[in-house]
Design an enzyme around this catalytic site. Sequence first.
Site, PDB file in Angstrom:
ATOM      1  N   HIS A 222       0.758  -1.124  -0.107  1.00 55.64           N
ATOM      2  CA  HIS A 222       0.074  -0.087  -0.026  1.00 55.64           C
ATOM      3  C   HIS A 222       0.746   1.255   0.000  1.00 55.64           C
ATOM      4  O   HIS A 222       1.424   1.516   0.921  1.00 55.64           O
ATOM      5  CB  HIS A 222      -0.743  -0.022   1.278  1.00 55.64           C
ATOM      6  CG  HIS A 222      -2.142  -1.117   0.998  1.00 55.64           C
ATOM      7  ND1 HIS A 222      -1.744  -2.375   0.699  1.00 55.64           N
ATOM      8  CD2 HIS A 222      -3.498  -0.781   1.159  1.00 55.64           C
ATOM      9  CE1 HIS A 222      -2.979  -2.892   0.639  1.00 55.64           C
ATOM     10  NE2 HIS A 222      -4.007  -2.040   1.092  1.00 55.64           N
TER      11      HIS A 222
ATOM     12  N   ALA B 217     -11.482   0.556   5.638  1.00 57.44           N
ATOM     13  CA  ALA B 217     -10.629  -0.042   4.682  1.00 57.44           C
ATOM     14  C   ALA B 217     -10.127   1.083   3.754  1.00 57.44           C
ATOM     15  O   ALA B 217     -10.578   1.954   3.608  1.00 57.44           O
ATOM     16  CB  ALA B 217     -11.405  -1.181   3.933  1.00 57.44           C
ATOM     17  N   HIS B 218      -9.059   0.211   2.886  1.00 53.97           N
ATOM     18  CA  HIS B 218      -8.119   1.070   2.248  1.00 53.97           C
ATOM     19  C   HIS B 218      -8.960   1.642   1.021  1.00 53.97           C
ATOM     20  O   HIS B 218     -10.120   1.387   0.627  1.00 53.97           O
ATOM     21  CB  HIS B 218      -7.378   0.369   1.241  1.00 53.97           C
ATOM     22  CG  HIS B 218      -7.686  -0.843   0.770  1.00 53.97           C
ATOM     23  ND1 HIS B 218      -6.840  -1.935   0.662  1.00 53.97           N
ATOM     24  CD2 HIS B 218      -8.652  -1.294   0.244  1.00 53.97           C
ATOM     25  CE1 HIS B 218      -7.458  -2.900  -0.020  1.00 53.97           C
ATOM     26  NE2 HIS B 218      -8.622  -2.626  -0.173  1.00 53.97           N
ATOM     27  N   ASN B 219      -8.901   3.136   0.813  1.00 53.27           N
ATOM     28  CA  ASN B 219      -9.366   3.929  -0.282  1.00 53.27           C
ATOM     29  C   ASN B 219     -10.752   4.453   0.028  1.00 53.27           C
ATOM     30  O   ASN B 219     -11.491   4.720  -0.882  1.00 53.27           O
ATOM     31  CB  ASN B 219      -9.420   3.145  -1.744  1.00 53.27           C
ATOM     32  CG  ASN B 219      -7.935   3.046  -2.051  1.00 53.27           C
ATOM     33  OD1 ASN B 219      -7.086   2.254  -1.967  1.00 53.27           O
ATOM     34  ND2 ASN B 219      -7.501   4.007  -2.878  1.00 53.27           N
TER      35      ASN B 219
ATOM     36  N   SER C 248     -12.639   0.851  -0.873  1.00 54.41           N
ATOM     37  CA  SER C 248     -13.176   2.013  -1.803  1.00 54.41           C
ATOM     38  C   SER C 248     -14.963   1.986  -1.869  1.00 54.41           C
ATOM     39  O   SER C 248     -15.438   2.530  -2.616  1.00 54.41           O
ATOM     40  CB  SER C 248     -12.741   1.213  -3.233  1.00 54.41           C
ATOM     41  OG  SER C 248     -11.702   1.086  -3.685  1.00 54.41           O
TER      42      SER C 248
END
Length: 318
Positions: free
Chosen positions: A188, A229-231, A249
Amino acid sequence: MKLSLIAQFLELPLPSIEKEIVGISSLEGATPDEISFVEQDRYASSLKESRAGAVLIRASLLSLVPQGCTPLVSAHPYLDMARLSKLFAKPPLGLNAQEPQIAPSAQIAPSATIGKGAVIGERTIVMAGAVIGEGVCLGEDCLIYPNVVIYRDTQIGNRVFIHAGSVIGSDGFGYAHTERGEHIKIHHNGIVVIEDDVELGANNCIDRAVFGETRIKRGTKIDNLVQIAHNCVLGEHSIVVSQVGLAGSTTTGRNVIFGGQSATSGHLHVGDFATIAARGGVSKSIEGKKTYAGFPLMEHKEWLKLQASLKHQLKKSQ
């Protein structure tokens, strides 16, 4: 790094055009000196509009590659992206040689750790056992409670409160899978941005982006034990109650409310002023200005009717 060296590293055919590549990014965020990837044809529109200088892509999708973008043909673009992410991953320590800049009015506990290149704003308080990573920027009037960990390069605005035990900027849960069932880590390389006037409860986890940013917009309040979570992008003045999980996302509009233990499945959007009742499960994008409940998710009024109907049917069967 030369594109030809990337092709050799991934054991792919050499590109038709040589160019210098400095990073890896999404189709939407890539610049002419970055490489991206396309796994499925549903991303064709994003590819056509992308500024990426190169792209990992299946042979069947070559006709979609725009002018100026050099394709690297791959049978497994997503897997090769994961392998490639390691080449562009920043080292966890030692990247920043500058001494931290701590405002005169800031208060730092003796047992707190401040990394190289960090910036601590006026009147900000960092309590015992907190770890502020390399290159982190903390604004003015922030309050960082004991044992908070903020990973490198995280950007935090003014008047942000982060309660004990929260972890900001750790890697998201991202892996690509080989045909033999092995899990290849996606490194990441993005960051976390927390805007002004945000408050995070105890033991929150907010993951850094794969590329680009995970962003918590201004005025948002998050309860204890929440996973983002990521993004993800959480809109202004939203409310997130305890034990919520937002998958990668997920994006939301402003003033969204997530009730306790509600969750999303990721890669979807929740509209402005939407409310998700406790334990609601969001599996696709939903409109704003409505209240939803249940799983499968439905409008709250329909969910109430369903519960009444079930109760009626149970009584009839007795």
